[in-house]
Every structure is written in C-alpha cells, then in structure tokens.
Design a protein around this motif. Structure first.
Motif, PDB file in Angstrom:
ATOM      1  N   GLY A  62       0.885  -1.192  -0.136  1.00  0.00           N
ATOM      2  CA  GLY A  62       0.038  -0.091  -0.160  1.00  0.00           C
ATOM      3  C   GLY A  62       0.875   1.245  -0.129  1.00  0.00           C
ATOM      4  N   GLU A  63       2.252   1.059   0.563  1.00  0.00           N
ATOM      5  CA  GLU A  63       3.165   2.122   0.502  1.00  0.00           C
ATOM      6  C   GLU A  63       4.553   1.703  -0.374  1.00  0.00           C
ATOM      7  OE1 GLU A  63       4.412   3.049   4.412  1.00  0.00           O
ATOM      8  OE2 GLU A  63       5.878   4.470   3.855  1.00  0.00           O
ATOM      9  N   PRO A 100      -0.631  -1.408 -14.143  1.00  0.00           N
ATOM     10  CA  PRO A 100      -1.668  -0.436 -14.314  1.00  0.00           C
ATOM     11  C   PRO A 100      -0.918   0.418 -15.594  1.00  0.00           C
ATOM     12  CG  PRO A 100      -1.506  -0.790 -12.204  1.00  0.00           C
ATOM     13  CD  PRO A 100      -0.520  -1.553 -12.732  1.00  0.00           C
ATOM     14  N   ALA A 101      -1.904   1.135 -16.473  1.00  0.00           N
ATOM     15  CA  ALA A 101      -1.472   2.170 -17.567  1.00  0.00           C
ATOM     16  C   ALA A 101      -0.345   3.263 -16.640  1.00  0.00           C
ATOM     17  CB  ALA A 101      -2.458   2.832 -18.243  1.00  0.00           C
ATOM     18  N   ASP A 102      -0.780   3.777 -15.661  1.00  0.00           N
ATOM     19  CA  ASP A 102      -0.411   4.872 -14.923  1.00  0.00           C
ATOM     20  C   ASP A 102       1.154   4.560 -14.519  1.00  0.00           C
ATOM     21  OD1 ASP A 102      -2.377   6.537 -15.661  1.00  0.00           O
ATOM     22  OD2 ASP A 102      -3.199   6.545 -13.816  1.00  0.00           O
ATOM     23  N   ASP A 134       2.670   0.887  -5.843  1.00  0.00           N
ATOM     24  CA  ASP A 134       2.507   2.244  -4.863  1.00  0.00           C
ATOM     25  C   ASP A 134       3.482   3.178  -5.180  1.00  0.00           C
ATOM     26  OD1 ASP A 134       0.645   0.754  -3.569  1.00  0.00           O
ATOM     27  OD2 ASP A 134       2.074  -0.127  -2.405  1.00  0.00           O
ATOM     28  N   VAL A 135       4.796   2.809  -5.389  1.00  0.00           N
ATOM     29  CA  VAL A 135       5.579   3.780  -5.490  1.00  0.00           C
ATOM     30  C   VAL A 135       5.791   4.441  -6.931  1.00  0.00           C
ATOM     31  CG1 VAL A 135       7.563   3.514  -3.565  1.00  0.00           C
ATOM     32  CG2 VAL A 135       7.432   2.020  -5.628  1.00  0.00           C
ATOM     33  N   GLU A 146       7.171   8.152  -7.073  1.00  0.00           N
ATOM     34  CA  GLU A 146       8.564   8.284  -6.122  1.00  0.00           C
ATOM     35  C   GLU A 146       9.579   7.685  -6.866  1.00  0.00           C
ATOM     36  OE1 GLU A 146       6.264   7.679  -2.101  1.00  0.00           O
ATOM     37  OE2 GLU A 146       8.343   6.471  -1.996  1.00  0.00           O
ATOM     38  N   THR A 147       9.367   6.525  -7.357  1.00  0.00           N
ATOM     39  CA  THR A 147      10.296   5.797  -8.197  1.00  0.00           C
ATOM     40  C   THR A 147      11.164   6.576  -9.148  1.00  0.00           C
ATOM     41  OG1 THR A 147       9.300   3.779  -7.823  1.00  0.00           O
ATOM     42  CG2 THR A 147      11.146   3.790  -9.486  1.00  0.00           C
TER      43      THR A 147
END
Lengths: 432, 570
Positions: free
Chosen positions: A323-324, A351-353, A329-330, A335-336
C-alpha cells in the motif's frame, strides 16, 4: 544427441519435474511430457541477442558490450534516490539472493510479480494463516476438488493430470471417477466444462458467496437470502453438503479471487471457510501460483528479510508496508526515479499509469526475452534462461523446492553474474 | 593461527574442570596442549570460560520457520536492525531472519545448533536456509515417524529395510538424526484424525505408535547413529499426557544403546508432563517425569521452557496445531507433506496471569530442577514454541537463583502454588550444571562429545567467555548480573576465530552443516529401494531423481560416518 530425463519445466507454478529433453549440438530439438506453454518456452523464442542501450526512450537501441551495459545500469541505479528492483518470478532463487543483496546496497525497494497476482493472498495469510498441503497430498487423498477463480485447463495445463482432478493415488485409485470437481467462476471456463458442479457467480460477489457458505456451514442458513451473488441458496446449500461430506477437500484459487473486488478479503474469508470446514472433514487451500518460481521469491525474501515481498531498504533495515512499499504504490506516487526490471514484465502487466511513469524514468531491463518492458527500457541486458541454460532452485506452488536442470550451455551471461557485477560497480561508484 | 585464552575461570565439566584457573590453547581451529609465544593472547581476567554453547533442539530453518515469518510480519517488525559493514540486516523475535539466527546465537556464546525437524521432501528448503545462517555450526533432524515406508517396514517387521530407509533418508535429506513426531499421527492427520494412545492402530498401515517408536529405536541402534531417536511424544499439549510420556520412555528398555549415550531423547518435556483431565483441573506432573529420568539411564530429555510473551508454535504435530488454533482463535498454517508427515504453525501469546500458562512455565523449571543429573535434562525453549532462544539467559538465571524464582512466582497466576511444586524447590544450579545443560550434556546427547561441548585437547575451538567472575558472584542474589552476562558474551570464539567481542559481532565466517552418512549392506538398500521406486511411481508428486538434496546445497558439509557395516570395510 543427449536425452535429459526428469527435467523441470520453467514455466508455471506446477513446476512439472518429469520432462524429457532431447538436445542436439547444444540445441533443444524435442520436449516430451510438457504442456504447450512449457514446451514453447523451453524450445525458445524472441531472445534478445546482445546488450543494448539508447540515449533516450525515443531513440533506437544500439548493441553494446556487457561491460558498457552493466556500467550504465550501475550508474542509473547508484544515481537514483528511490530505486525499484522488480520482477524475479522467472528466475531461480540464487538470483533472488543476489537481488536482495543489491537492494540492501542501494537502499532500494524490492518487489516481485506477486504484486499484480497473489500478493493479496499473502496479506490474507498475515491475517489468517494458510491451512495447506503439498500437491501429492491432494493427489493421494482428495475426493472433492474446488477451483475458485482459476482456470487450470489454460493456465496450469498439467495440474489436473498430475496433482488434482485425474491424478491417482493410494486413497484415490479411481482418479477422476472417485472425485467431485467443483468450479466457482464468473464465466463458464473450459475447466468449468469438466466440472461436476459449476457455480456461476456475479462479478465481484466472491466475498458474499464465501460468507454465505460460512453461514450455512455454521448452521445459520436462515440468515442467507434466496440468492447470493446470483447463486441460488439451494445451490449454495448443496455445495456446503459436498464440502462437508468429502473425506479430503482441496481448494485451489486463482486471480479471479485475488484480483477481483474485495481482493485480499476474499482470500481471508476463504481461509476462514477452510479452517471451519476442518471441524467436519479435512480441508486445505492452495494458491494457483503463476510463474514457476514466484513462490521461491517469497520464500527467499522471507528468510533473508523477514518479509515475503515489497521490502523497502531505504532506511538500511527492511521495511514492509504494502500500500506504501509495493511496486505500483511507488510508481503511481511517482516516487520511483529509476527501476530495474528483471525476470518479470512490468510493461505488460502493470496498470497504465505505472507504465507511463516507467516510460519517464531510467529503466534497466534484465531478461532473456524481448517484451513490452523492453519498450520502456534504457539499458537492456540479456541473460541466460534459468531452468534451461542455468541450474538452480525453484519452489512449486505448494512450497516444495526442486533443483532446475541445465539443459544446454548458455549463450548469455547468467542473471547472478550480471547482478554481482552491477553490485560491485555500485559499490565502486559509492566509494566502498 | 594461534590463540591463548589466559586466566579464565574454566567450567569444562566433562573433563572434570569446575571453575579452575586454566589457560586454553587454540591452534588451527582446535583446542591444543600448548601454543607458541606468537599466539594472540586474550586475557579472561578471571572471567567465566565455557565451551561454545550447543543446542540440540531449536527450529531455526526450513519450511515451517519460513511460514512463521510469512504469516507474522508483526513479529518480523520486532527486533529490526539495519545492516552494518559486517552484518546483514536482522529482523524478528520469535521467527528471526537467517542472519539474526546466526548472530544472536553467537552473541549468546552458542556455536552449534540443530534444527529439530525437517521432512525429507522439504529438506532442500531447510538446507537453503541453513546455508545462509552465519557463524554457527548446524544440522537438522529428519522426520521418520509417519513416513509410509517406515510404517510399511515396521508392519513387515523388516528391520534391515527400515535401517536402510533411515540410512537413505538421512542421505536424501542430509539429516543428522531420526526425529519422530507424534508417531502415526502425522499420517492420520492426512484425513483430519489423530492417534490418542501408544496402541491406537494407524488405519491402512496397521501399525501402532508403540511399534513405530520401538522399531525406529532398534534401527537407530543397528546403524549406530551418533544421536538417539529424538521423540516428540503422542498426545502433546493435552492434560493427562504424562502417562503417555512415561509409557513412551519405558519403551527404551526394549533397546540396547550402541554408543555411550541414551537410547531415547524425549524432547520439550514441558509440553508432555501434564496432569489432570482437562484445562480446569490441569496440573504439573514434572515430578513424575523427572522421577522416571532419575531412575533410568537410557532416556534423556530437554525442558522446552516457556517464556512469557510472544511465541510462534511450529511442529510436525499437525493435529495439535489445529487444536491450538481453534482453542485460541489464532491464525493457523497447516503443511502436510505427502507420504511423510504433517505440520502446523500457530502464533500464541503466553500470559503470566493465565493459570494454564503459569503452570506450564513452572513445569519447565521443575523439570530442570527435579532432574538430578543435568546430563539428562538439556536447556531448551523448543525455540520458538516455548519462546525465542534469545531468552536462554533468563532460564539460566531462574535455574541458578531461588530468589529470582520466588520473585517471579509472585507475578504469575496463583495456580502455580497449588498445581506445581516449584515454590517449594530450593535447588540452585551451579555453573558446572549449567555448562552441562547447555554444552557437555547437549553434545553427549547428540553423540558429538568428541569435538563439541568441551574444552579438552582435540575439541573444536568453540569457546565462550562471559563477563562474570565466578568466585566473586553469588548467582542466587545477583541473578540480574547472571542474566545479563549470559545474554551477551564477552567473547565468542568459533573454530578459533573471535566472532563476538563485548556482545558485538566481529567476524561472520560460515559454519558447517553436519549430516550423517550411515552405511548399510548394499543388498538391504537394493531391496528397500524397490519399495521406494514404487512409492514414487504411484504416490509422490515428484520424481525420485529430483528428490534427494544435491551437493550444491551443502557448501560447508561436515559428514559424520556411521552405519551397520564397519567404516573400514567401505
């Protein structure tokens, strides 16, 4: 000509270990006993020829030496503030060990393909445990078999023959004839076509249906409405009777349960059902794991870090909070800032995003095959195929570990060597 | 490499040294008579010196340990430390990661630890973990008590085949000895049932637990294995089970030992010394069990001491784990292994104010104090069933100080007064007795006293130095100092190398993995293998060719030879 017997298949979580491989002039010319999926992988296709790099994601790849590619990979990773090391499921445990060491060195997040597959099952195991058994226990004893949200005919083609529906054993000498097979799914799959009882439920209603079964089992049929998730109450009562009166019930579940609405809560509920059934008969539950060694990554990661997956080393010590700290998540939080994708295909399955973010940041791919992840990679390092060109350890879906054979001499460096070299280079760049 | 430990107050009971001022000389990983003047000197300054600790029963590696980790992230989160230049990150309390296993044992002065149970089919996993546990020497006991071949050969009364199967099974699993868990019950749990006495017949196999235990003891002695049969009794964890335990121990009288050790080791006796008929009238029967041991020389035991707080119970006793989970509404993992055994993992929390737990806590200590000869009662917590091994210092302090026990008794449920004898026991163990329960005795029970558990010439140079001056301390009064010292060694030396100094890891060499190569006549193996081949053809879900643990999984092997045929004939 060399004939290798009792070889292992590096495809799905069944980890079949009875293959016969014919090798001529260091080329595999025949694969016997394997299913189409396994045979196709072993025979080989779409290999990446040589290491490749490109200036930016819109340029063409140029072939480079291993040294150049490895140095650039190390540059990318050591310059990253929040690196992600993802994949691992199509590699042997020896590779996982090197990967975790690199993650420690980098302070990276390491996550595996379970994150889009059976990681919800792991969350459920945190809550409820896992009453399970080896597949041979099913083969020898089970007289009731349930496939819930899984379709072995297509995804695990030899499962039914080797371990479940058709397998014969000491207490199951009649094989298929002595068994009741139940399929629970949202659509009539080819597995459902072979079942004695098919329970078709509405998309996303698994949790409700499991709850209804638990209510009926515990003597509270009165609170169950006439239809749950599109399944008539009578059919649910009949199913409970079948489960209760079996001598040994084996439940297998797939992504229909883990990746549909309610996700890990579905498994949590199903495990409770299994636990409660044990007051009446013997019942066990097993996840239908996808890649041949996705189970192995979870094991190695657990004994080395204490956590099965999604481990964040940013603080120097392992930190786990799905979840984090899971890959998506990242990525979704952007964040990555650099990723290494190894033995798994984020490009095809995320997922596409998440993939969009991967397309914006430097990506290192380590894989024998050209796949959608290659399309977002900056550096591509081809490697030998674990279980075909490299030996090593893999864990079957039920946690039984076996040693994969080397069938032919590799044409590329093995993952372990590439990872060792990247780690050495990272240490050097960081002045260690 | 030479090392000289000077001015130690040495406790080496198997060599008759009990607190004498002595020097220990070390060369090339072994204890020697003397060393040259070039030797590195460690001045013990009158502090306590013992052989490195040896643990004969601890769950440190393998499938069920890892299931415990996976199902308990809340446990992993306790005890997290980041990596250092020398060490990998450590995690966990009851189910530590592999690195923590090695470091923490070494930090307590322990240098040799045996994993208590592995199914042959899952032994590869055990060895994958053992190979990553740093510093300590280790090995694993292999389960034989519910295996189909075992039960077939017992029913056929074919001891040659049974011995050949054990020999082959130890090779297949690279195991060190014969572990028997709830014999017959593992098979019955396959259909959700269990055995309830030594004379229940296992359906389809037509054998009883009694027959299985006796036959395995006989085969074990035919093979002259270093260790005896290592038994987890039937009916574990049930009130009134002490009768089954006593009846099981009596079976040892039917078998003669092939070596200078027991015929039967009965493990984690705390869980098998229970009186009463239900949890309401439950009481300790540690006195009866200790009394049996005091009057017999062919059986040994270990405590399985309970530690209040978090535990992760894990055992091949599948039915007891289902019962635990149901009783406590705890999470439950089950792990049946086809044709071999059952298993289960259940987290528990032992609370001082719960009468049953208070009685069990006292039972363990009673076993340690009422058993007169410490060679017969080893110190264990059945890690992590009774509690994590990092608490051994707490157990040592309790055994050495009646004052500490009385202080603790005030904090636990009052049932400890009416249902156990602990409050009235005044015995306080001395350093020699502790050295036996944690070193010499353990090594003797394992059949490794030639190189482990003592400091005589020829022994492995595994030494621990604790920050206590035995002639200047009264353990009875200063029990806090005792606990503190035993939890963190001043020095741990493993194979002649200083691996711990002042409680901190200073080096991380890889220890060795012990396994037993027990040879039997070839025709016995051939006969036995005909049955095994059929088992694989018809019943196992993997191929025989992929079953045995390969050499690749033992990068630091230590092979101990044994067998029914003399070594020189091979």
């Amino acid at each position: 000509m060399t004939v290798i017997t009792d070889a292992l298949c590096p495809f799905c979580g069944c980890l079949c270990d009875d293959l016969t491989i014919v090798v001529e002039d260091n080329k595999i010319t025949d694969v016997k006993q394997a299913c189409k999926l396994g045979a196709s992988k072993i025979m080989g296709h779409h290999r990446i020829k040589a290491p490749m790099m490109r200036k930016d994601k819109n340029s063409e790849f140029k072939e480079v030496s291993y040294e150049e590619a490895i140095n650039e990979a190390a540059n990318i990773l050591s310059n990253s503030k929040r690196p992600l090391l993802y994949g691992w499921a199509s590699a042997v445990c020896e590779v996982h060990k090197k990967g975790i060491l690199l993650a420690e060195e980098l302070g990276a997040i390491i996550d595996n393909t379970a994150t889009v597959c059976h990681a919800p099952s792991t969350l459920a195991v945190h809550e409820k445990g896992l009453p399970s058994a080896t597949l041979g226990q099913i083969k020898n004893r089970a007289d009731v078999i349930v496939f819930w949200g899984s379709n072995p005919v297509h995804a695990h083609p030899r499962h039914m023959g080797r371990y479940s529906v058709f397998a014969k054993g000491l207490f199951s000498e009649k094989g298929r004839k002595g068994r009741k097979v139940i399929v629970v799914d949202v659509r009539k799959t080819d597995t459902a076509n072979m079942a004695d009882q098919f329970v078709q439920l509405e998309q996303g209603s698994d949790y409700l249906v499991v709850s209804a079964l638990r209510a009926i089992l515990s003597g509270h049929a009165d609170v169950v409405p006439e239809s749950v998730g599109g399944v008539p109450k009578d059919a649910l009562s009949k199913l409970v009777d079948t489960l209760k009166t079996g001598k040994f019930v084996g439940i297998f579940f797939g992504m229909g349960l883990t990746q549909s609405k309610s996700r890990y809560k579905n498994i949590d509920n199903a495990i409770s059902l299994v636990t409660e059934l044990n007051a009446f008969t013997k019942c066990v539950i097993t996840p239908m794991r996808g890649h041949y060694n996705v189970t192995g990554f979870g094991n190695v990661c657990a004994w080395e870090t204490g956590f099965a997956t999604a481990v964040d080393f940013a603080r120097g010590a392992p930190y786990y909070n799905p979840g984090e700290t899971a890959a998506n998540d990242v990525l979704l939080r952007k964040e990555t800032d650099a990723a290494m994708i190894i033995a798994g295909d984020a490009g095809a399955h995320f997922p596409a995003d998440s993939v969009r973010h991967l397309a914006r940041i430097p990506v290192v791919q380590i894989d024998p095959y050209w796949n959608p992840t290659t399309e977002v990679a900056n550096v591509v390092i081809p490697v030998a195929i674990c279980g075909v060109e490299v030996e090593g350890t893999a864990y079957r879906m039920d946690g039984v570990s076996l040693r994969m054979r080397k069938m032919v001499e590799p044409t590329h460096l093995p993952d372990t060597e590439v990872l060792e070299k990247i780690t050495e280079r990272v240490k050097l760049l960081r002045g260690e | 490499m030479e090392l000289l430990i000077k001015n130690g107050s040495v406790y080496d009971p198997s060599n008759g040294i009990n607190g004498d001022k002595a020097d220990i000389s070390i060369k090339d990983g072994k204890i020697v008579d003397k060393v040259s003047s070039k030797a590195t000197v460690i001045d013990a300054g009158g502090r306590l010196v013992m052989a490195g600790g040896v643990d004969a029963h601890s769950h440190i590696a393998g499938a069920k340990v890892n299931v415990g980790r996976i199902m308990r992230p809340e446990d992993t989160r306790s005890g997290i430390k980041p990596r250092t230049k020398l060490t990998r990150p450590t995690t966990g309390y009851t189910v530590p990661n592999v690195y923590a296993m090695g470091y923490r044992y070494a930090q307590m002065g322990y240098t040799t630890v045996f994993e208590a149970a592995q199914a042959i089919m899952k032994a590869r996993h055990t060895h994958e973990e053992l190979e990553e546990i740093p510093i300590i020497d280790k090995g694993a006991l292999t389960l034989f008590g519910s295996n189909w071949p075992t039960m077939d050969f017992v029913r056929e009364k074919n001891m040659d085949k049974l011995a050949a199967y054990i020999s082959w099974g130890l090779l297949a699993s690279r195991g060190f000895g014969v572990k028997v868990v709830n014999p017959g019950g593992g098979e019955m749990w396959g259909f959700g049932k269990n055995v309830t006495s030594l004379d229940d017949v296992v359906p389809n196999f037509d054998v009883t637990p009694r027959e299985i235990i006796v036959s395995l003891m006989k085969a074990n002695e035919m093979l002259g294995l270093p260790h005896s049969v290592h038994l987890h009794c039937n009916n574990l964890g049930k009130p009134g089970n002490y009768k089954t335990t006593l009846a099981s121990m009596e079976l040892a009288d039917q078998v003669k030992a092939s070596r200078d050790r027991q015929v039967l080791h009965v493990t984690h006796l705390l869980f098998n010394s229970m009186g009463g008929t239900n949890w309401g009238d439950f009481e300790s029967k540690a006195d009866e069990v200790a009394n049996y041991l005091n009057n017999h020389d062919n059986v040994t035991g270990d405590m399985g001491q309970m530690i209040f707080g978090s535990a992760t119970t894990m055992t091949a006793d599948g039915p007891v784990q289902y019962a635990n989970a149901k009783l406590m509404h705890a999470k439950w993992a089950n792990g049946d292994v086809e044709l071999e055994d059952a298993s289960g993992v259940v987290p528990l929390y032992y609370i001082k104010q719960v009468s049953v737990y208070a009685i069990m806590w006292a039972t363990g200590l009673e076993l340690g104090l009422l058993t007169k000869d410490p060679y017969k009662m080893l110190l264990t917590t059945d890690h992590p069933n009774g509690g994590p091994f990092v608490n051994y210092s707490e157990v040592i302090a309790l055994l050495m100080s009646n004052k500490k026990r009385q202080e603790e008794i005030k904090t636990v449920h009052e049932a400890v007064h009416s249902k156990t004898r602990l409050p009235g026991i005044e015995r306080e163990l001395d350093f020699s007795e502790i050295a036996i329960m944690t070193r010499a005795g353990t090594a003797k029970v394992l059949g490794l006293l030639d190189t482990k558990g003592h400091l005589g010439v020829g022994a492995d140079a595994d030494v621990s130095i604790y920050d206590i001056k035995p002639d200047q301390i009264d353990p009875s009064v200063e029990h806090a100092k005792i606990k503190s010292a035993f939890s963190s060694a001043a020095y741990t030396i493993k194979g002649g190398q200083v691996v711990v100094k002042d409680g901190q890891i200073t080096a991380t060499p890889m220890g060795r993995t012990y396994w037993v190569d027990a040879r039997v006549p070839e025709q016995h193996t051939n006969e036995m293998m005909k049955d095994i081949v059929k088992k694989f053809k018809n019943y196992y879900s993997i191929q025989l060719a992929n079953y045995m643990v390969q050499d690749a999984y033992l990068t630091h092997p230590k092979v101990v030879k044994a067998g029914a045929i003399p070594v020189e004939v091979r």
